[in-house]
Design a protein around this motif. Structure first.
Motif, PDB file in Angstrom:
ATOM      1  N   ASP A  22      -5.506   1.189   8.482  1.00 13.00           N
ATOM      2  CA  ASP A  22      -5.027   2.489   8.010  1.00 13.00           C
ATOM      3  C   ASP A  22      -3.519   2.530   7.837  1.00 13.00           C
ATOM      4  N   GLN A  23      -2.824   1.578   8.427  1.00 12.74           N
ATOM      5  CA  GLN A  23      -1.369   1.573   8.345  1.00 12.74           C
ATOM      6  C   GLN A  23      -0.843   0.742   7.184  1.00 12.74           C
ATOM      7  N   CYS A  24      -1.749   0.112   6.434  1.00  9.54           N
ATOM      8  CA  CYS A  24      -1.371  -0.703   5.278  1.00  9.54           C
ATOM      9  C   CYS A  24      -1.686   0.044   3.982  1.00  9.54           C
ATOM     10  N   ASP A  25      -0.876  -0.198   2.976  1.00  6.22           N
ATOM     11  CA  ASP A  25      -1.175   0.331   1.642  1.00  6.22           C
ATOM     12  C   ASP A  25      -2.062  -0.624   0.866  1.00  6.22           C
ATOM     13  N   ALA A  26      -1.945  -1.926   1.157  1.00 10.53           N
ATOM     14  CA  ALA A  26      -2.783  -2.923   0.488  1.00 10.53           C
ATOM     15  C   ALA A  26      -3.042  -4.070   1.450  1.00 10.53           C
ATOM     16  N   ILE A  27      -4.236  -4.677   1.323  1.00 11.73           N
ATOM     17  CA  ILE A  27      -4.613  -5.824   2.150  1.00 11.73           C
ATOM     18  C   ILE A  27      -5.303  -6.859   1.265  1.00 11.73           C
ATOM     19  N   ILE A  28      -4.875  -8.105   1.395  1.00  8.08           N
ATOM     20  CA  ILE A  28      -5.526  -9.232   0.714  1.00  8.08           C
ATOM     21  C   ILE A  28      -5.985 -10.217   1.770  1.00  8.08           C
ATOM     22  N   ASN A  29      -7.232 -10.660   1.680  1.00  9.64           N
ATOM     23  CA  ASN A  29      -7.733 -11.737   2.520  1.00  9.64           C
ATOM     24  C   ASN A  29      -7.567 -13.032   1.733  1.00  9.64           C
ATOM     25  N   ALA A  30      -6.743 -13.936   2.271  1.00  6.76           N
ATOM     26  CA  ALA A  30      -6.406 -15.163   1.536  1.00  6.76           C
ATOM     27  C   ALA A  30      -7.103 -16.402   2.075  1.00  6.76           C
ATOM     28  N   PHE A  31      -7.857 -16.288   3.188  1.00  4.86           N
ATOM     29  CA  PHE A  31      -8.476 -17.448   3.818  1.00  4.86           C
ATOM     30  C   PHE A  31      -7.390 -18.500   4.104  1.00  4.86           C
ATOM     31  N   TYR A  32      -7.680 -19.786   3.872  1.00  9.00           N
ATOM     32  CA  TYR A  32      -6.652 -20.821   3.857  1.00  9.00           C
ATOM     33  C   TYR A  32      -6.585 -21.306   2.404  1.00  9.00           C
TER      34      TYR A  32
ATOM     35  N   GLY B 249       6.471   5.546   6.245  1.00  7.67           N
ATOM     36  CA  GLY B 249       6.331   5.896   4.834  1.00  7.67           C
ATOM     37  C   GLY B 249       6.662   4.793   3.860  1.00  7.67           C
ATOM     38  N   LYS B 250       7.176   3.666   4.320  1.00  2.00           N
ATOM     39  CA  LYS B 250       7.542   2.574   3.410  1.00  2.00           C
ATOM     40  C   LYS B 250       6.297   1.766   3.043  1.00  2.00           C
ATOM     41  N   PRO B 251       6.138   1.372   1.771  1.00  2.00           N
ATOM     42  CA  PRO B 251       4.950   0.606   1.367  1.00  2.00           C
ATOM     43  C   PRO B 251       4.815  -0.703   2.147  1.00  2.00           C
ATOM     44  N   ILE B 252       3.592  -0.964   2.610  1.00  3.20           N
ATOM     45  CA  ILE B 252       3.299  -2.171   3.386  1.00  3.20           C
ATOM     46  C   ILE B 252       2.092  -2.878   2.794  1.00  3.20           C
ATOM     47  N   VAL B 253       2.255  -4.164   2.545  1.00  4.40           N
ATOM     48  CA  VAL B 253       1.165  -5.022   2.070  1.00  4.40           C
ATOM     49  C   VAL B 253       0.918  -6.085   3.138  1.00  4.40           C
ATOM     50  N   LEU B 254      -0.342  -6.316   3.463  1.00  2.00           N
ATOM     51  CA  LEU B 254      -0.713  -7.333   4.451  1.00  2.00           C
ATOM     52  C   LEU B 254      -1.572  -8.395   3.781  1.00  2.00           C
ATOM     53  N   VAL B 255      -1.155  -9.654   3.912  1.00  2.40           N
ATOM     54  CA  VAL B 255      -1.951 -10.787   3.440  1.00  2.40           C
ATOM     55  C   VAL B 255      -2.418 -11.539   4.683  1.00  2.40           C
ATOM     56  N   VAL B 256      -3.747 -11.663   4.843  1.00  2.00           N
ATOM     57  CA  VAL B 256      -4.333 -12.245   6.048  1.00  2.00           C
ATOM     58  C   VAL B 256      -4.840 -13.655   5.760  1.00  2.00           C
ATOM     59  N   PHE B 257      -4.494 -14.594   6.624  1.00  2.00           N
ATOM     60  CA  PHE B 257      -4.916 -15.984   6.484  1.00  2.00           C
ATOM     61  C   PHE B 257      -5.842 -16.351   7.639  1.00  2.00           C
ATOM     62  N   GLY B 258      -6.809 -17.220   7.381  1.00  2.35           N
ATOM     63  CA  GLY B 258      -7.677 -17.675   8.454  1.00  2.35           C
ATOM     64  C   GLY B 258      -8.987 -18.210   7.945  1.00  2.35           C
ATOM     65  N   GLY B 259      -9.709 -18.863   8.854  1.00  2.00           N
ATOM     66  CA  GLY B 259     -11.043 -19.351   8.544  1.00  2.00           C
ATOM     67  C   GLY B 259     -12.080 -18.326   8.921  1.00  2.00           C
ATOM     68  N   GLY B 260     -12.148 -17.977  10.216  1.00  4.32           N
ATOM     69  CA  GLY B 260     -13.033 -16.924  10.670  1.00  4.32           C
ATOM     70  C   GLY B 260     -12.449 -15.555  10.365  1.00  4.32           C
ATOM     71  N   ALA B 261     -13.310 -14.543  10.350  1.00  7.84           N
ATOM     72  CA  ALA B 261     -12.873 -13.183  10.055  1.00  7.84           C
ATOM     73  C   ALA B 261     -11.897 -12.687  11.109  1.00  7.84           C
ATOM     74  N   VAL B 262     -10.888 -11.956  10.671  1.00 10.30           N
ATOM     75  CA  VAL B 262      -9.906 -11.347  11.558  1.00 10.30           C
ATOM     76  C   VAL B 262     -10.146  -9.842  11.587  1.00 10.30           C
ATOM     77  N   SER B 263     -10.428  -9.298  12.762  1.00  7.72           N
ATOM     78  CA  SER B 263     -10.616  -7.856  12.914  1.00  7.72           C
ATOM     79  C   SER B 263      -9.248  -7.194  12.996  1.00  7.72           C
ATOM     80  N   LEU B 264      -9.006  -6.202  12.136  1.00  9.35           N
ATOM     81  CA  LEU B 264      -7.676  -5.604  12.023  1.00  9.35           C
ATOM     82  C   LEU B 264      -7.548  -4.261  12.728  1.00  9.35           C
ATOM     83  N   GLY B 265      -8.655  -3.595  13.022  1.00  7.43           N
ATOM     84  CA  GLY B 265      -8.601  -2.337  13.748  1.00  7.43           C
ATOM     85  C   GLY B 265      -7.754  -1.294  13.056  1.00  7.43           C
ATOM     86  N   ASN B 266      -6.854  -0.628  13.812  1.00  6.81           N
ATOM     87  CA  ASN B 266      -6.068   0.465  13.231  1.00  6.81           C
ATOM     88  C   ASN B 266      -4.974  -0.015  12.295  1.00  6.81           C
ATOM     89  N   ILE B 267      -4.771  -1.327  12.193  1.00  4.38           N
ATOM     90  CA  ILE B 267      -3.806  -1.849  11.217  1.00  4.38           C
ATOM     91  C   ILE B 267      -4.260  -1.513   9.798  1.00  4.38           C
TER      92      ILE B 267
END
Length: 751
Positions: free
Chosen positions: A565-575, A545-563
């Motif tokens: 639904d477990q995040c409240d917010a997601i940002i794709n930051a590339f490099y 129940g605690k708020p979770i934010v995920l910031v993803v770094f990378g060049g190629g796309a990262v598949s997150l799957g069931n992650i």
């Protein structure tokens, strides 16, 4: 014979910028080729008439390769005429690959190309070119050099820059996705055209500000066994996917040249492909003067890896007759004369093929001389504007501001449930994941120690932890990486869990790095590498129940799957580069609202694994890129949210009204996709994309403001690529979809 090392330093000793022709100040000053009042064609013919064939050969491959770093490709020059050796290879994809000039005067390191593409901002791309060409001229004027062994001062920064890299993100596993902008050729080509125009064209129209050479022409997106692997490619895929971006960059951007790739197509290496170089590039793309240089070691690969040549002479003749102009990266150059450490391939070709080989040699040198004169290298420095650009432009305040702006516009908001972002109110933060403290792994390819910070470290580069700890004032910040990017070590899990329990909000900084994707290294998986997914799961389980934010770094796309639904917010930051940490903080905490859109499709991992990495068939199920992928993506190409909301409505066939329906000001991007009717698909004997990007526009709207964008298209914009690679506009119904990624409207046209 005068040593090339001595010659390399001669111009500097005369007070001239790197590679400017000192002979025009003394020994050859009265020759017509040194007369700036004559037209370039006449000057080129004059200098050509004064060179021997051996001197021409010396300008086409590495000179003294056992003394100098062959991949820098320092040619021999023509000392008899005062023409200095020239170092051909300076990378400019995201940074000028030069050693720092002084404290705080290191080349500006911009975000990865995919981040730039995500902005869908033509002006930003052009400004990047302007900034890098300013710095290129400064390094050239001040005799800056590449910090490569041996004796780095020998590798002066010239005015030929290799970049942008615009190969297609054909597969998310490709190791060099961090260098390229998009899976879409139209987006990649438009980005390149603007970048090139910004870099080459300045206020002094007499000269090119710099020469930009595109990479890597043209079919290339595998690192594993790259020296030997040559894929089979249909003419349809060649022209729709692998050449389209180069066509835009050459015909609209007027790029000065290109680097032929390690790979090739259908049994022919790129550097030996006469069809692609002399026919397509120089004729179809209207670029007869484009310089083609080999990737480092590509000639040798033909003989020892792909076995597409039977002898050194075979390598030399195939590449020479194909129209390649410069041989880079061979320790014993195939073209080079024997007395310069080479294998004498061109001289042998002249002996065997006579006028054909001589004509090819002369054509290459003619192109090189024309380019160098267009850069002002044969003209007095005192009459040129660009030779006055100094150290003040390198990492200037203006370039730092542009860098931050680019990083802010590169971020893509993929999820924001309950508007948890931007963070508001008093709350303690736990920063978890390997990228909380990452330095190198927030930089794109070609960014190295010697060009990032003055002291040959990454000490000047702030991490996510640094910025959040220093600038966050609404609670405590605790940083615990928890794991490395690609390690199986779980010893930090306990500390990370404890930090998360004490926080009100958990921010994960996770993703990829040079260990898992880089030149020479393809990814083997498309999910979070190492123990990152396990760390996420452990933290989530301990903090229901605690708020979770995920910031993803990378060049190629990262598949997150069931992650997801477990995040409240997601940002794709590339490099996001040197300014990345500040950009992420500004966006997450200060509420900066400049988000972009995805320049690629994030496919489910199981769909990616159905695709053979070495199969270049784009439409074979489940299909590659948004054009052919038949499944449901985790996040589609062109998707991206904002801190406000927008709607679109089609006011006419080619006009769309965009309204900011939210309470915040913000930027929105409208993408225009073209598709055709089922009736057209039934009559075609070739693949037709599900849809294709043909236009886009990024605009700023205040809260509750509306604006109507009118697009302009030509009939040929609605063409599809046929089986033989030609374009055809089919009669029948065509559809235009105007999309923001979250809302869309459509129009129908009959042709």
């Amino acid at each position: 014979m005068v040593s090339a090392i001595t010659l390399l330093l001669s111009a500097a000793s005369m007070g001239l910028p790197n590679y400017h022709v000192w002979g025009c100040y003394n020994i050859s000053k009265n020759y017509p080729f040194c007369n700036p009042s004559l037209n370039i064609s006449d000057r080129v013919e004059d200098v050509m008439g004064r060179m021997t064939y051996d001197e021409m050969i010396g300008m086409m491959s590495s000179y003294e390769p056992n003394t100098l770093n062959s991949c820098a490709d320092v040619d021999a020059g023509v000392p008899r005429l005062g023409i200095p050796p020239y170092m051909h290879l300076v990378e400019v994809n995201t940074v000028i690959t030069a050693a720092c000039l002084a404290v705080d005067r290191c080349a500006t390191t911009f975000p990865a190309s995919a981040g730039f593409a995500a902005s869908f901002n033509r002006t930003l791309w052009n400004l990047k070119g302007q900034a890098l060409s300013d710095e290129m001229r400064a390094f050239n004027n001040l005799n800056g050099y590449r910090d490569i062994d041996p004796n780095p001062e020998q590798y002066g920064i010239g005015l030929t820059g290799f970049g942008p890299n615009i190969n297609i993100m054909r597969d998310p596993r490709w190791g060099r996705n961090s260098e390229v902008p998009s899976e879409d050729p139209f987006l990649a080509g438009t980005y390149a055209a603007e970048y090139v125009m910004g870099g080459q064209v300045g206020d002094d129209k007499r000269y090119l500000k710099m020469a930009m050479s595109l990479k890597h022409y043209s079919v290339y997106s595998v690192e594993t066994n790259r020296g030997a692997f040559i894929p089979n490619v249909t003419m349809h895929d060649l022209w729709e996917t692998f050449l389209a971006q180069f066509e835009i960059a050459f015909t609209q951007g007027k790029a000065s040249g290109t680097m032929c790739s390690y790979s090739g197509a259908n049994g022919v290496n790129s550097c030996a492909d006469e069809y692609l170089i002399n026919q397509v590039l120089r004729q179809n793309f209207s670029s007869p003067d484009a310089i083609v240089a080999s990737d480092c070691g590509a000639f040798g690969n033909m003989l020892t890896q792909s076995h597409t040549a039977s002898s050194p002479l075979d390598v030399s003749t195939k590449t020479l007759f194909a129209g390649t102009d410069a041989e880079l990266g061979e320790q014993y150059p195939f073209w080079g004369s024997a007395n310069a450490g080479g294998q004498d391939g061109i001289n042998q070709a002249i002996s065997e093929y006579g006028p054909k080989a001589k004509n090819a040699l002369e054509a290459s040198i003619r192109r090189q001389m024309k380019l160098r004169m267009s850069l002002g290298l044969f003209d007095p420095v005192e009459i040129q504007n660009y030779t006055k650009i100094g150290i003040e432009v390198v990492n200037s305040t203006a370039h730092q501001q542009l860098n931050l702006e680019a990083a802010e516009q590169s971020l893509v908001l993929l999820k924001n449930d309950k508007n948890i972002l931007p963070l508001t109110g008093q709350r303690d933060l736990a920063l978890i994941g390997p990228h909380t403290v990452a330095k190198q792994d927030i930089l794109s390819g070609y960014s190295r120690l010697e060009m990032t910070c003055w002291n040959n470290t990454y000490d000047c580069l702030p991490t996510m932890s640094d910025i959040f700890t220093e600038q966050y004032t609404s609670g405590k910040v605790t940083t615990t990486p928890g794991c490395d990017v690609n390690s199986m070590d779980t010893s930090q899990f306990g500390a990370a869990i404890q930090a998360s329990l004490a926080a009100d909000t958990i921010i994960f900084f996770m993703g990829l790095g040079v260990e898992v994707e880089a030149e020479g290294t393809d990814r083997t998986t498309v999910t979070l590498p190492g123990m990152q997914s396990e760390l996420f799961g452990a933290i989530k389980e301990a903090n229901p129940g605690k708020p979770i934010v995920l910031v993803v770094f990378g060049g190629g796309a990262v598949s997150l799957g069931n992650i997801i639904d477990q995040c409240d917010a997601i940002i794709n930051a590339f490099y996001p580069g040197v300014a990345g940490a500040q950009a992420v903080f500004n966006t997450m905490v200060k509420g900066t609202n400049k988000f972009g859109k995805l320049p690629y499709t994030i496919m489910p991992a199981e769909a990616v694994y159905q695709l053979d990495m070495n199969d270049f068939n784009m439409s074979k199920p489940p299909g590659r890129t948004y054009k052919y992928f038949q499944g449901t993506p985790e996040f589609p190409f062109g998707y991206g949210l904002s801190y406000t909301t927008f709607t679109v409505s089609c006011s006419s066939t080619y006009s769309v009204k965009v309204t900011n329906t939210g309470t915040r000001d913000g930027f929105e991007t409208v993408l225009v996709f073209h598709s055709v009717s089922d009736a057209i698909r039934r009559q075609a004997n070739h693949p037709i994309p599900i849809k294709s990007l043909i236009g886009f526009e990024r605009i700023f709207l205040k809260a509750q403001e509306s604006y109507t964008i009118t697009f302009s298209f030509q009939k040929n914009d609605f063409a599809t690529v046929t089986a033989d690679g030609t374009k055809r506009v089919y009669s029948g119904e065509h559809f235009l979809n105007y999309s923001t990624g979250t809302d869309s409207c459509s129009a129908t046209i009959s042709l």
